[in-house]
Design an enzyme around this catalytic site. Structure first.
Site, PDB file in Angstrom:
ATOM      1  N   ARG A 189     -10.541  -2.991  -9.934  1.00 39.32           N
ATOM      2  CA  ARG A 189     -11.072  -3.284  -8.592  1.00 39.32           C
ATOM      3  C   ARG A 189     -12.349  -4.129  -8.653  1.00 39.32           C
ATOM      4  NH1 ARG A 189      -9.000   0.702  -5.171  1.00 39.32           N
ATOM      5  NH2 ARG A 189      -9.392  -0.711  -3.449  1.00 39.32           N
ATOM      6  N   LYS A 238      -8.146   4.169   9.030  1.00 36.55           N
ATOM      7  CA  LYS A 238      -9.301   4.313   8.112  1.00 36.55           C
ATOM      8  C   LYS A 238      -9.758   2.921   7.660  1.00 36.55           C
ATOM      9  CE  LYS A 238      -8.478   5.103   3.589  1.00 36.55           C
ATOM     10  NZ  LYS A 238      -9.064   4.182   2.616  1.00 36.55           N
ATOM     11  N   ASN A 239      -8.816   2.076   7.247  1.00 36.72           N
ATOM     12  CA  ASN A 239      -9.197   0.783   6.664  1.00 36.72           C
ATOM     13  C   ASN A 239      -9.643  -0.240   7.693  1.00 36.72           C
ATOM     14  OD1 ASN A 239      -8.737   1.903   4.225  1.00 36.72           O
ATOM     15  ND2 ASN A 239      -6.816   0.833   3.810  1.00 36.72           N
ATOM     16  N   CYS A 268     -11.302   2.506 -10.179  1.00 35.83           N
ATOM     17  CA  CYS A 268     -10.763   3.753  -9.632  1.00 35.83           C
ATOM     18  C   CYS A 268      -9.389   3.952 -10.273  1.00 35.83           C
ATOM     19  CB  CYS A 268     -10.671   3.667  -8.119  1.00 35.83           C
ATOM     20  SG  CYS A 268      -9.345   2.604  -7.569  1.00 35.83           S
ATOM     21  N   ASP A 325       0.096  -0.176  -0.251  1.00 39.44           N
ATOM     22  CA  ASP A 325      -0.250   1.191   0.138  1.00 39.44           C
ATOM     23  C   ASP A 325       0.969   2.019   0.521  1.00 39.44           C
ATOM     24  OD1 ASP A 325      -3.397   0.292   1.749  1.00 39.44           O
ATOM     25  OD2 ASP A 325      -2.811   0.529  -0.346  1.00 39.44           O
ATOM     26  N   ARG A 361      -9.117  12.102   2.150  1.00 36.58           N
ATOM     27  CA  ARG A 361      -9.883  10.870   2.337  1.00 36.58           C
ATOM     28  C   ARG A 361      -9.187   9.948   3.321  1.00 36.58           C
ATOM     29  NH1 ARG A 361     -11.457   7.686  -2.767  1.00 36.58           N
ATOM     30  NH2 ARG A 361     -12.111   6.415  -1.023  1.00 36.58           N
TER      31      ARG A 361
HETATM   32  C1  EPZ Z   1      -8.049  -2.945   0.524  1.00 38.50           C
HETATM   33  O1  EPZ Z   1      -8.668  -2.763  -0.715  1.00 38.50           O
HETATM   34  C2  EPZ Z   1      -7.688  -1.553   1.014  1.00 38.50           C
HETATM   35  N1  EPZ Z   1      -8.915  -0.752   1.182  1.00 38.50           N
HETATM   36  C3  EPZ Z   1      -6.753  -0.879   0.015  1.00 38.50           C
HETATM   37  O2  EPZ Z   1      -6.384   0.391   0.549  1.00 38.50           O
HETATM   38  C4  EPZ Z   1      -5.496  -1.737  -0.126  1.00 38.50           C
HETATM   39  O3  EPZ Z   1      -4.652  -1.161  -1.087  1.00 38.50           O
HETATM   40  C5  EPZ Z   1      -5.900  -3.154  -0.564  1.00 38.50           C
HETATM   41  O4  EPZ Z   1      -6.837  -3.711   0.381  1.00 38.50           O
HETATM   42  C6  EPZ Z   1      -4.706  -4.089  -0.645  1.00 38.50           C
HETATM   43  O5  EPZ Z   1      -4.081  -4.158   0.604  1.00 38.50           O
HETATM   44  C7  EPZ Z   1      -9.665  -0.940   2.295  1.00 38.50           C
HETATM   45  O6  EPZ Z   1      -9.358  -1.761   3.146  1.00 38.50           O
HETATM   46  C8  EPZ Z   1     -10.893  -0.089   2.429  1.00 38.50           C
HETATM   47  P1  EPZ Z   1      -8.200  -6.339  -2.298  1.00 38.50           P
HETATM   48  P2  EPZ Z   1      -9.457  -4.014  -1.399  1.00 38.50           P
HETATM   49  O7  EPZ Z   1      -9.590  -6.876  -2.446  1.00 38.50           O
HETATM   50  O8  EPZ Z   1     -10.006  -4.903  -0.367  1.00 38.50           O
HETATM   51  C9  EPZ Z   1      -8.172  -8.218  -6.680  1.00 38.50           C
HETATM   52  C10 EPZ Z   1      -6.097   2.699   0.533  1.00 38.50           C
HETATM   53  O9  EPZ Z   1      -5.210   3.327  -0.024  1.00 38.50           O
HETATM   54  N2  EPZ Z   1      -9.576  -8.587  -6.411  1.00 38.50           N
HETATM   55  O10 EPZ Z   1      -7.341  -6.886  -1.222  1.00 38.50           O
HETATM   56  O11 EPZ Z   1     -10.362  -3.440  -2.431  1.00 38.50           O
HETATM   57  C11 EPZ Z   1      -8.000  -6.708  -6.723  1.00 38.50           C
HETATM   58  O12 EPZ Z   1      -8.306  -6.215  -8.019  1.00 38.50           O
HETATM   59  C12 EPZ Z   1      -6.769   1.550  -0.168  1.00 38.50           C
HETATM   60  O13 EPZ Z   1      -6.483   2.896   1.715  1.00 38.50           O
HETATM   61  C13 EPZ Z   1     -10.268  -9.295  -7.388  1.00 38.50           C
HETATM   62  O14 EPZ Z   1      -9.736  -9.609  -8.443  1.00 38.50           O
HETATM   63  O15 EPZ Z   1      -8.269  -4.774  -2.129  1.00 38.50           O
HETATM   64  C14 EPZ Z   1      -6.542  -6.543  -6.377  1.00 38.50           C
HETATM   65  O16 EPZ Z   1      -5.764  -6.787  -7.551  1.00 38.50           O
HETATM   66  C15 EPZ Z   1      -6.401   1.539  -1.632  1.00 38.50           C
HETATM   67  N3  EPZ Z   1     -11.573  -9.640  -7.155  1.00 38.50           N
HETATM   68  C16 EPZ Z   1      -6.293  -7.668  -5.373  1.00 38.50           C
HETATM   69  O17 EPZ Z   1      -7.361  -8.612  -5.574  1.00 38.50           O
HETATM   70  C17 EPZ Z   1     -12.202  -9.323  -5.969  1.00 38.50           C
HETATM   71  O18 EPZ Z   1     -13.389  -9.697  -5.796  1.00 38.50           O
HETATM   72  C18 EPZ Z   1      -6.314  -7.211  -3.920  1.00 38.50           C
HETATM   73  O19 EPZ Z   1      -7.489  -6.450  -3.720  1.00 38.50           O
HETATM   74  C19 EPZ Z   1     -11.478  -8.591  -4.993  1.00 38.50           C
HETATM   75  C20 EPZ Z   1     -10.163  -8.236  -5.235  1.00 38.50           C
END
Ligand code: EPZ
Length: 419
Positions: free
Chosen positions: A121, A22-23, A116, A304, A396
């Site tokens: 996020r 999915k990701n 969420c 995850d 999902r």
């Molecule tokens: C991706 O989310 C995945 N989703 C998530 O999977 C996964 O848990 C996550 O990466 C971490 O591996 C998809 O790929 C669609 P991040 P993403 O940006 O990209 C902070 C699932 O279960 N951050 O790597 O949204 C953020 O708050 C989902 O399939 C900022 O502060 O995660 C977090 O603490 C859930 N500012 C950390 O970085 C930003 O602009 C990592 O988030 C972006 C992120």
């Protein structure tokens, strides 16, 4: 609204095929915005999030059709540049259209995804990087309004590792003028899969799979055909299920190197794991040993897997701790597992687990995608019948999870609930 009903106590035995990721599929689909030619993606999982992305792309002028996991995407007629709130609110990954829209059309109006269940996020790192590339960005009425006739290459250092942030900026940079260098880029396999597709479309991306990615902008991109990588999170979830039920499961069509950190921890917990090529066999231990875990970006232990591994440790023979370093609120599964007799205590970003002999069935409620998976695992081992409500969260991210579990001998069914 559906619920999943599980009769606990049966070991999982047999073999299952792992679906496409999915990701990985979601950013690959967003890449269709970067070209006027046709994209063909194979091994696309049949999930609600994929449908949502198809609906969003249609609004943006990309028509798509899916048949047996083969998804054809092509720009047709007028292109739109606005991603509306009523779609974005259903799926945060919609933010992945921001970079490609800006790169291709020079403008984008994308609803802010909002928080969420697992955290606030934010997308500040996405926006900061686009501004460094020359975009003028305003946040108005809950939308990101971005304008830039042509993005220009820049050197961007991400303060935090961000998966979709890396993907978004990579897609913005492939059509920018000049060179973009991404430092502290995410190493997740889904980022590599996107870079592979973009290079097949004519992009010039180097350093993929390392934390420094270099992108030489080009003037346009063509079409391509691409097979989506296997879903490592689905694979890991079934590995944990096999260990937890003391079963014997063969997973086919996965990439074992994508689950190395989890494999190590499951071996520490007593599981026997052998893998060769795209096949992995896991034999669950008679006694599950307690193991401490700390989540980290790839290749570390994936956040995850955290909820699912917490379920496993809740029936281990001893005390363990699981530390969540990525999201600030990814413990929604804890109170639900405790209602099943688990002994879990959240202390800051750590959950302290006292393993119990056996969980007890109880009506429970899913809250987010991976928390739901951990409740299914708990239901597989609990004494009695467990009802899990709000299973739309599971749909999902897991393709036909109850069918796959039934194929492994689990007594699990879906039932309608009239609230
Ligand atoms: C991706 O989310 C995945 N989703 C998530 O999977 C996964 O848990 C996550 O990466 C971490 O591996 C998809 O790929 C669609 P991040 P993403 O940006 O990209 C902070 C699932 O279960 N951050 O790597 O949204 C953020 O708050 C989902 O399939 C900022 O502060 O995660 C977090 O603490 C859930 N500012 C950390 O970085 C930003 O602009 C990592 O988030 C972006 C992120």
């Amino acid at each position: 609204m559906d619920k999943i009903v599980i009769q606990g106590g049966l070991p999982l035995k047999g073999r299952i095929k792992i679906s496409g990721s999915k990701n990985a599929a979601l950013p690959l689909m967003a890449a269709s915005l970067l070209t006027d030619s046709k994209l063909i993606l194979s091994h696309v999982p049949s999930l609600m999030d994929i449908q949502t992305m198809m609906r969003l792309l249609k609004v943006l002028g990309i028509h798509s059709s899916m048949m047996f996991g083969r998804l054809a995407l092509q720009a047709k007629g007028r292109r739109g540049h606005e991603a509306p709130y009523d779609i974005v609110r259903k799926m945060r990954a919609s933010i992945l259209v921001l970079g490609p829209l800006l790169a291709k059309l020079g403008k984008a109006r994308v609803s802010l995804p909002g928080g969420c269940a697992i955290g606030a996020r934010p997308i500040n790192l996405h926006l900061k990087a686009l501004e460094a590339m020359g975009a003028k960005i305003k946040l108005e009425e809950g939308y990101v309004n971005a304008v830039c006739p042509r993005l220009k290459g820049a050197r961007i250092v991400f303060d935090d590792v961000t998966v979709t942030g890396t993907e978004n900026i990579m897609m913005a940079a492939v059509l920018a003028k000049g060179r973009t260098i991404l430092e502290n880029a995410a190493l997740e396999p889904e980022v590599t899969d996107l870079a592979d597709l973009l290079n097949h479309m004519g992009a010039k991306i180097a350093g993929v799979g390392t934390s420094t990615i270099e992108i030489e902008g080009v003037d346009d991109l063509g079409g391509a055909s691409h097979t989506v990588i296997p879903d490592r999170i689905e694979a890991g979830t079934f590995m944990i299920a096999a260990a937890m039920t003391r079963g014997d499961v063969i997973l086919e069509g996965l990439n074992p190197s994508h689950v190395d950190a989890l494999t190590q921890k499951l071996r520490d917990a007593g599981a026997t794991i052998e893998s060769n090529g795209s096949r992995l066999r896991l034999i669950g231990p008679r006694e599950i040993k307690p193991v401490d875990v700390k989540t980290a970006p790839f290749p570390g232990f994936a956040t995850d897997f955290q909820a699912q591994f917490t379920a496993l440790m809740s029936v281990a023979n001893g005390q363990s701790t699981i530390t969540e370093t990525i999201f600030e609120n990814r413990f929604m599964h804890v109170p639900e597992l405790n209602r099943m007799g688990a002994q879990l205590e959240v202390k800051g970003n750590m959950v302290v687990i006292k393993g119990v002999e056996r969980l007890q069935s109880a009506p429970i409620m899913a809250s987010d995608l991976r928390a739901s998976a951990s409740l299914v695992l708990a239901g597989l081992v609990a004494k009695g019948v467990t009802d899990i409500h709000r299973v739309y969260h599971i749909d999902r991210g897991y393709e036909s999870i109850e069918k796959k579990l039934r194929r492994l001998g689990a007594k699990v069914k879906r039932a309608k609930v009239r609230y």
